[in-house]
Design a protein around this motif. Structure first.
Motif, mmCIF file in Angstrom:
data_model
loop_
_atom_site.group_PDB
_atom_site.id
_atom_site.type_symbol
_atom_site.label_atom_id
_atom_site.label_comp_id
_atom_site.label_asym_id
_atom_site.label_seq_id
_atom_site.Cartn_x
_atom_site.Cartn_y
_atom_site.Cartn_z
ATOM 1 N N PRO A 14 0.827 -1.210 0.000
ATOM 2 C CA PRO A 14 0.000 0.000 0.000
ATOM 3 C C PRO A 14 0.860 1.258 0.000
ATOM 4 O O PRO A 14 1.892 1.319 0.659
ATOM 5 N N ARG A 15 0.451 2.244 -0.779
ATOM 6 C CA ARG A 15 1.195 3.495 -0.868
ATOM 7 C C ARG A 15 0.697 4.523 0.142
ATOM 8 O O ARG A 15 1.372 5.504 0.407
ATOM 9 N N SER A 16 -0.502 4.326 0.656
ATOM 10 C CA SER A 16 -1.043 5.271 1.631
ATOM 11 C C SER A 16 -1.834 4.496 2.675
ATOM 12 O O SER A 16 -2.136 3.316 2.502
ATOM 13 N N CYS A 17 -2.165 5.194 3.767
ATOM 14 C CA CYS A 17 -2.909 4.545 4.852
ATOM 15 C C CYS A 17 -4.248 4.002 4.378
ATOM 16 O O CYS A 17 -4.701 2.946 4.827
ATOM 17 N N GLU A 18 -4.889 4.712 3.467
ATOM 18 C CA GLU A 18 -6.205 4.294 2.992
ATOM 19 C C GLU A 18 -6.143 3.063 2.092
ATOM 20 O O GLU A 18 -7.174 2.541 1.696
ATOM 21 N N GLU A 19 -4.936 2.598 1.753
ATOM 22 C CA GLU A 19 -4.809 1.418 0.896
ATOM 23 C C GLU A 19 -4.601 0.137 1.694
ATOM 24 O O GLU A 19 -4.597 -0.951 1.118
ATOM 25 N N TYR A 20 -4.406 0.242 3.007
ATOM 26 C CA TYR A 20 -4.279 -0.967 3.824
ATOM 27 C C TYR A 20 -5.660 -1.602 3.977
ATOM 28 O O TYR A 20 -6.586 -0.992 4.501
ATOM 29 N N VAL A 21 -5.789 -2.840 3.525
ATOM 30 C CA VAL A 21 -7.063 -3.553 3.578
ATOM 31 C C VAL A 21 -7.149 -4.357 4.871
ATOM 32 O O VAL A 21 -6.219 -5.076 5.235
ATOM 33 N N ALA A 22 -8.280 -4.247 5.570
ATOM 34 C CA ALA A 22 -8.524 -5.058 6.761
ATOM 35 C C ALA A 22 -9.424 -6.244 6.437
ATOM 36 O O ALA A 22 -9.356 -7.284 7.097
ATOM 37 N N GLY A 23 -10.277 -6.102 5.425
ATOM 38 C CA GLY A 23 -11.179 -7.194 5.061
ATOM 39 C C GLY A 23 -12.116 -6.757 3.954
ATOM 40 O O GLY A 23 -12.147 -5.579 3.573
ATOM 41 N N CYS A 24 -12.864 -7.707 3.406
ATOM 42 C CA CYS A 24 -13.803 -7.379 2.349
ATOM 43 C C CYS A 24 -14.852 -8.482 2.225
ATOM 44 O O CYS A 24 -14.721 -9.552 2.808
ATOM 45 N N ASP A 25 -15.880 -8.186 1.478
ATOM 46 C CA ASP A 25 -16.928 -9.153 1.150
ATOM 47 C C ASP A 25 -17.115 -9.107 -0.361
ATOM 48 O O ASP A 25 -17.721 -8.181 -0.893
ATOM 49 N N LYS A 26 -16.569 -10.102 -1.045
ATOM 50 C CA LYS A 26 -16.596 -10.096 -2.514
ATOM 51 C C LYS A 26 -18.011 -10.190 -3.078
ATOM 52 O O LYS A 26 -18.282 -9.704 -4.171
ATOM 53 N N ARG A 27 -18.917 -10.796 -2.309
ATOM 54 C CA ARG A 27 -20.283 -10.984 -2.830
ATOM 55 C C ARG A 27 -20.971 -9.664 -3.099
ATOM 56 O O ARG A 27 -21.744 -9.537 -4.044
ATOM 57 N N ILE A 28 -20.677 -8.667 -2.262
ATOM 58 C CA ILE A 28 -21.355 -7.380 -2.429
ATOM 59 C C ILE A 28 -20.382 -6.239 -2.710
ATOM 60 O O ILE A 28 -20.797 -5.091 -2.847
ATOM 61 N N GLY A 29 -19.100 -6.581 -2.798
ATOM 62 C CA GLY A 29 -18.117 -5.588 -3.218
ATOM 63 C C GLY A 29 -17.670 -4.597 -2.170
ATOM 64 O O GLY A 29 -17.088 -3.570 -2.505
ATOM 65 N N CYS A 30 -17.915 -4.871 -0.894
ATOM 66 C CA CYS A 30 -17.475 -3.956 0.165
ATOM 67 C C CYS A 30 -16.019 -4.238 0.546
ATOM 68 O O CYS A 30 -15.659 -5.380 0.805
ATOM 69 N N VAL A 31 -15.211 -3.199 0.590
ATOM 70 C CA VAL A 31 -13.829 -3.303 1.040
ATOM 71 C C VAL A 31 -13.669 -2.422 2.279
ATOM 72 O O VAL A 31 -14.054 -1.253 2.263
ATOM 73 N N GLU A 32 -13.122 -3.006 3.336
ATOM 74 C CA GLU A 32 -12.918 -2.254 4.578
ATOM 75 C C GLU A 32 -11.436 -1.958 4.743
ATOM 76 O O GLU A 32 -10.609 -2.877 4.726
ATOM 77 N N THR A 33 -11.087 -0.704 4.919
ATOM 78 C CA THR A 33 -9.697 -0.351 5.165
ATOM 79 C C THR A 33 -9.359 -0.574 6.636
ATOM 80 O O THR A 33 -10.242 -0.611 7.509
ATOM 81 N N LEU A 34 -8.071 -0.692 6.910
ATOM 82 C CA LEU A 34 -7.618 -0.868 8.292
ATOM 83 C C LEU A 34 -8.010 0.333 9.141
ATOM 84 O O LEU A 34 -8.439 0.182 10.291
ATOM 85 N N VAL A 35 -7.883 1.520 8.586
ATOM 86 C CA VAL A 35 -8.225 2.734 9.335
ATOM 87 C C VAL A 35 -9.713 2.759 9.672
ATOM 88 O O VAL A 35 -10.102 3.070 10.804
ATOM 89 N N ASP A 36 -10.572 2.393 8.707
ATOM 90 C CA ASP A 36 -12.014 2.330 8.984
ATOM 91 C C ASP A 36 -12.327 1.289 10.053
ATOM 92 O O ASP A 36 -13.197 1.493 10.905
#
Length: 309
Positions: A14-36
């Motif tokens: 990740p190039r920025s804090c908002e690019e760190y992924v904490a988790g996601c749900d591929k069925r509905i396309g939600c991506v959660e960032t670590l910061v969120d």
């Protein structure tokens, strides 16, 4: 909050804090960032789970303040006694997913929405941080470290956990990723002396704390040589440690589940209270209530919020 689009999804760096992924749900396309994820967990712990979080912290402080543990680190005690902007429970929130910030975990999260056994690296980093602050007694280290190790309940039993610890290999790039993740969440929630810790752990290295984590768990399996003091009641000490561990794990697990439900499954379209009422959490709360782990006023708060009888 949830449902973020993560730039640079084809890379594991990740190039920025908002690019760190904490988790996601591929069925509905939600991506959660670590910061969120961290923001949502803190909101839960400062709001509807406040009673449970404070209770877990008080029980932990009571454990480490017993006469036989008189040498406990004052730096860590202050996190519980006088939390100011950040408290012990929030320290656990900051560290519990740092293992997801390694390049391999970020790659796995982007490709498969999963980061197997990230808890091991996260717990090793927390153990390093607590050691940096001065904690050395086994009883003081076990509850917070176990809470991070077990917050997903993905690893069943100490044998399974130790098996994964022996397998894990973390290099300089893994530590670099984790420390970048730590600085990212510290922009959201301050952690005492994090700059000093970052410099310190780069010199000390993470490998020694992976080994220390294995030794810590070995001492649980052999309490006569670990938990308890010479001539003391090891069994009674171990029971207190486990109770404290369960309370910290319960608060961390519920907050983690609420944040994931809110940001990954519901795409941030509802509030924390609605996410708290999700079905999976009902079962977890019933589990806690059935075992009388929570004292009555905290248990009542859960019943009121979730409608559990």
């Amino acid at each position: 909050m949830g449902g973020s689009s993560v730039r640079g999804s084809g890379t594991s760096r990740p190039r920025s804090c908002e690019e760190y992924v904490a988790g996601c749900d591929k069925r509905i396309g939600c991506v959660e960032t670590l910061v969120d994820h961290v923001r949502s967990m803190v909101e839960v712990l400062r709001g509807p789970l406040r009673s449970l979080a404070h209770y877990a912290e008080r029980e932990y402080l009571h454990l480490v303040r017993t006469p036989e543990l008189g040498g406990f680190s004052t730096d860590i005690a202050k996190l519980v006694e006088d939390p100011r902007d950040v408290n012990l429970m929030e320290i656990l929130v900051v560290f519990h997913d740092l293992g997801k910030c390694t390049p391999s975990s970020q790659r796995s999260l982007r490709e498969r929405c999963t980061a197997p056994y990230h808890e091991v690296a996260s717990a090793a980093l927390l153990l390093a941080y607590l050691s940096f602050l001065g904690a050395s007694q086994l009883e003081a280290l076990l509850p917070p470290v176990l809470a991070v190790l077990l917050h997903h309940h993905a690893m069943r039993g100490l044998d399974h956990i130790r098996e994964q610890i022996l397998r894990i290999r973390l290099g300089p790039k893994d530590l670099e990723g984790a420390l970048r993740g730590l600085h990212c969440v510290c922009e959201t929630l301050g952690v005492p002396r994090v700059e000093e810790f970052s410099l310190w752990i780069q010199v000390e290295g993470l490998g020694k704390f992976i080994k220390a984590l294995d030794k810590l768990l070995n001492d649980i399996e052999n309490p006569a040589g670990g938990v308890g003091t010479p001539g003391g009641d090891s069994e009674a000490s171990l029971a207190k440690v486990y109770r404290s561990s369960i309370l910290l794990t319960a608060a961390l697990s519920v907050a983690d589940n609420v944040a994931a439900t809110l940001n990954r499954r519901l795409c941030g379209k509802v509030g924390v209270w609605e996410a708290l009422k999700a079905g999976a959490l009902h079962r977890f709360v019933r589990y806690l209530l059935a075992r009388e782990i929570l004292r009555e006023e905290v248990a009542k708060a859960f019943r009121d919020v979730l409608g559990v009888t």
